[in-house]
Design a protein around this motif. Structure first.
Motif, PDB file in Angstrom:
ATOM      1  N   ASN A  99      31.361  40.308  47.452  1.00  0.00           N
ATOM      2  CA  ASN A  99      31.998  39.009  47.635  1.00  0.00           C
ATOM      3  C   ASN A  99      32.420  38.331  46.338  1.00  0.00           C
ATOM      4  O   ASN A  99      33.323  37.511  46.348  1.00  0.00           O
ATOM      5  CB  ASN A  99      31.052  38.068  48.396  1.00  0.00           C
ATOM      6  CG  ASN A  99      30.685  38.632  49.747  1.00  0.00           C
ATOM      7  OD1 ASN A  99      31.538  39.076  50.488  1.00  0.00           O
ATOM      8  ND2 ASN A  99      29.400  38.642  50.057  1.00  0.00           N
ATOM      9  N   ALA A 100      31.771  38.618  45.240  1.00  0.00           N
ATOM     10  CA  ALA A 100      32.048  37.933  43.978  1.00  0.00           C
ATOM     11  C   ALA A 100      33.151  38.648  43.201  1.00  0.00           C
ATOM     12  O   ALA A 100      33.431  39.825  43.423  1.00  0.00           O
ATOM     13  CB  ALA A 100      30.782  37.870  43.130  1.00  0.00           C
ATOM     14  N   ASP A 101      33.780  37.915  42.297  1.00  0.00           N
ATOM     15  CA  ASP A 101      34.797  38.474  41.419  1.00  0.00           C
ATOM     16  C   ASP A 101      34.109  39.158  40.237  1.00  0.00           C
ATOM     17  O   ASP A 101      33.256  38.554  39.578  1.00  0.00           O
ATOM     18  CB  ASP A 101      35.727  37.365  40.939  1.00  0.00           C
ATOM     19  CG  ASP A 101      36.804  37.879  40.018  1.00  0.00           C
ATOM     20  OD1 ASP A 101      37.402  38.929  40.323  1.00  0.00           O
ATOM     21  OD2 ASP A 101      37.057  37.227  38.981  1.00  0.00           O
ATOM     22  N   ALA A 102      34.504  40.387  39.941  1.00  0.00           N
ATOM     23  CA  ALA A 102      33.847  41.162  38.894  1.00  0.00           C
ATOM     24  C   ALA A 102      34.005  40.515  37.517  1.00  0.00           C
ATOM     25  O   ALA A 102      33.063  40.515  36.723  1.00  0.00           O
ATOM     26  CB  ALA A 102      34.399  42.589  38.871  1.00  0.00           C
ATOM     27  N   LYS A 103      35.173  39.958  37.234  1.00  0.00           N
ATOM     28  CA  LYS A 103      35.384  39.319  35.933  1.00  0.00           C
ATOM     29  C   LYS A 103      34.475  38.106  35.762  1.00  0.00           C
ATOM     30  O   LYS A 103      33.916  37.887  34.690  1.00  0.00           O
ATOM     31  CB  LYS A 103      36.842  38.881  35.772  1.00  0.00           C
ATOM     32  CG  LYS A 103      37.770  39.978  35.401  1.00  0.00           C
ATOM     33  CD  LYS A 103      39.142  39.417  35.108  1.00  0.00           C
ATOM     34  CE  LYS A 103      40.079  40.483  34.637  1.00  0.00           C
ATOM     35  NZ  LYS A 103      41.405  39.941  34.338  1.00  0.00           N
ATOM     36  N   ALA A 104      34.326  37.325  36.816  1.00  0.00           N
ATOM     37  CA  ALA A 104      33.484  36.133  36.745  1.00  0.00           C
ATOM     38  C   ALA A 104      32.016  36.512  36.556  1.00  0.00           C
ATOM     39  O   ALA A 104      31.299  35.872  35.781  1.00  0.00           O
ATOM     40  CB  ALA A 104      33.653  35.295  38.007  1.00  0.00           C
ATOM     41  N   VAL A 132      31.326  46.143  31.319  1.00  0.00           N
ATOM     42  CA  VAL A 132      32.673  46.644  31.574  1.00  0.00           C
ATOM     43  C   VAL A 132      33.024  46.337  33.013  1.00  0.00           C
ATOM     44  O   VAL A 132      32.212  46.537  33.918  1.00  0.00           O
ATOM     45  CB  VAL A 132      32.741  48.174  31.323  1.00  0.00           C
ATOM     46  CG1 VAL A 132      34.121  48.711  31.619  1.00  0.00           C
ATOM     47  CG2 VAL A 132      32.330  48.475  29.893  1.00  0.00           C
ATOM     48  N   VAL A 133      34.257  45.850  33.225  1.00  0.00           N
ATOM     49  CA  VAL A 133      34.712  45.456  34.556  1.00  0.00           C
ATOM     50  C   VAL A 133      35.741  46.454  35.063  1.00  0.00           C
ATOM     51  O   VAL A 133      36.656  46.837  34.335  1.00  0.00           O
ATOM     52  CB  VAL A 133      35.338  44.047  34.513  1.00  0.00           C
ATOM     53  CG1 VAL A 133      35.915  43.667  35.863  1.00  0.00           C
ATOM     54  CG2 VAL A 133      34.324  43.030  34.045  1.00  0.00           C
ATOM     55  N   ASP A 134      35.587  46.884  36.320  1.00  0.00           N
ATOM     56  CA  ASP A 134      36.599  47.682  37.004  1.00  0.00           C
ATOM     57  C   ASP A 134      37.079  46.841  38.179  1.00  0.00           C
ATOM     58  O   ASP A 134      36.380  46.705  39.181  1.00  0.00           O
ATOM     59  CB  ASP A 134      36.019  49.009  37.478  1.00  0.00           C
ATOM     60  CG  ASP A 134      37.063  49.922  38.097  1.00  0.00           C
ATOM     61  OD1 ASP A 134      38.196  49.455  38.361  1.00  0.00           O
ATOM     62  OD2 ASP A 134      36.758  51.105  38.310  1.00  0.00           O
ATOM     63  N   GLU A 135      38.267  46.261  38.021  1.00  0.00           N
ATOM     64  CA  GLU A 135      38.786  45.351  39.049  1.00  0.00           C
ATOM     65  C   GLU A 135      39.148  46.079  40.339  1.00  0.00           C
ATOM     66  O   GLU A 135      39.009  45.511  41.424  1.00  0.00           O
ATOM     67  CB  GLU A 135      40.003  44.610  38.514  1.00  0.00           C
ATOM     68  CG  GLU A 135      39.674  43.639  37.408  1.00  0.00           C
ATOM     69  CD  GLU A 135      40.902  42.899  36.932  1.00  0.00           C
ATOM     70  OE1 GLU A 135      41.703  42.490  37.779  1.00  0.00           O
ATOM     71  OE2 GLU A 135      41.042  42.750  35.712  1.00  0.00           O
ATOM     72  N   LYS A 136      39.609  47.312  40.228  1.00  0.00           N
ATOM     73  CA  LYS A 136      40.021  48.068  41.409  1.00  0.00           C
ATOM     74  C   LYS A 136      38.839  48.309  42.344  1.00  0.00           C
ATOM     75  O   LYS A 136      38.961  48.179  43.562  1.00  0.00           O
ATOM     76  CB  LYS A 136      40.640  49.390  40.978  1.00  0.00           C
ATOM     77  CG  LYS A 136      41.251  50.175  42.089  1.00  0.00           C
ATOM     78  CD  LYS A 136      41.962  51.399  41.557  1.00  0.00           C
ATOM     79  CE  LYS A 136      42.647  52.142  42.678  1.00  0.00           C
ATOM     80  NZ  LYS A 136      43.331  53.344  42.171  1.00  0.00           N
ATOM     81  N   LEU A 137      37.683  48.644  41.779  1.00  0.00           N
ATOM     82  CA  LEU A 137      36.481  48.898  42.583  1.00  0.00           C
ATOM     83  C   LEU A 137      35.608  47.655  42.733  1.00  0.00           C
ATOM     84  O   LEU A 137      34.598  47.712  43.441  1.00  0.00           O
ATOM     85  CB  LEU A 137      35.656  50.011  41.946  1.00  0.00           C
ATOM     86  CG  LEU A 137      36.304  51.390  41.891  1.00  0.00           C
ATOM     87  CD1 LEU A 137      35.423  52.351  41.114  1.00  0.00           C
ATOM     88  CD2 LEU A 137      36.564  51.904  43.287  1.00  0.00           C
ATOM     89  N   ASN A 138      35.974  46.566  42.071  1.00  0.00           N
ATOM     90  CA  ASN A 138      35.162  45.342  42.030  1.00  0.00           C
ATOM     91  C   ASN A 138      33.743  45.698  41.567  1.00  0.00           C
ATOM     92  O   ASN A 138      32.753  45.453  42.248  1.00  0.00           O
ATOM     93  CB  ASN A 138      35.148  44.632  43.374  1.00  0.00           C
ATOM     94  CG  ASN A 138      34.885  43.152  43.203  1.00  0.00           C
ATOM     95  OD1 ASN A 138      35.212  42.568  42.183  1.00  0.00           O
ATOM     96  ND2 ASN A 138      34.298  42.532  44.211  1.00  0.00           N
TER      97      ASN A 138
END
Length: 70
Positions: free
Chosen positions: A21-26, A41-47
């Motif tokens: 439910n949460a945003d990975a960057k945040a 490290v953030v992977d936005e595609k996989l959250n």
């Protein structure tokens, strides 16, 4: 035997946190600011957030991620 050298030679571990439910960057920003994690490290595609730090810091990171991912 300085604090910097002790931190340099500490045993590190890696853990991945898949977020529903949460945003990975945040979440990564919160971990960096609250816990001062070594690497996040953030992977936005996989959250996904991958964190590398000491086992103690990873346990705290797991609790922070659980609170954010409600």
């Amino acid at each position: 035997n300085t604090a910097a050298k002790q931190r340099e030679y500490q045993q590190l571990a890696v853990r991945s946190f898949y977020l529903a439910n949460a945003d990975a960057k945040a979440v990564a920003a919160a971990l960096k600011q609250l816990l001062k994690v070594r690497e996040a490290v953030v992977d936005e595609k996989l959250n996904l957030v991958v964190v590398r730090d000491t086992p103690q810091a990873l346990r705290l990171a797991a609790r922070v991620v659980a609170l954010h991912d409600v």
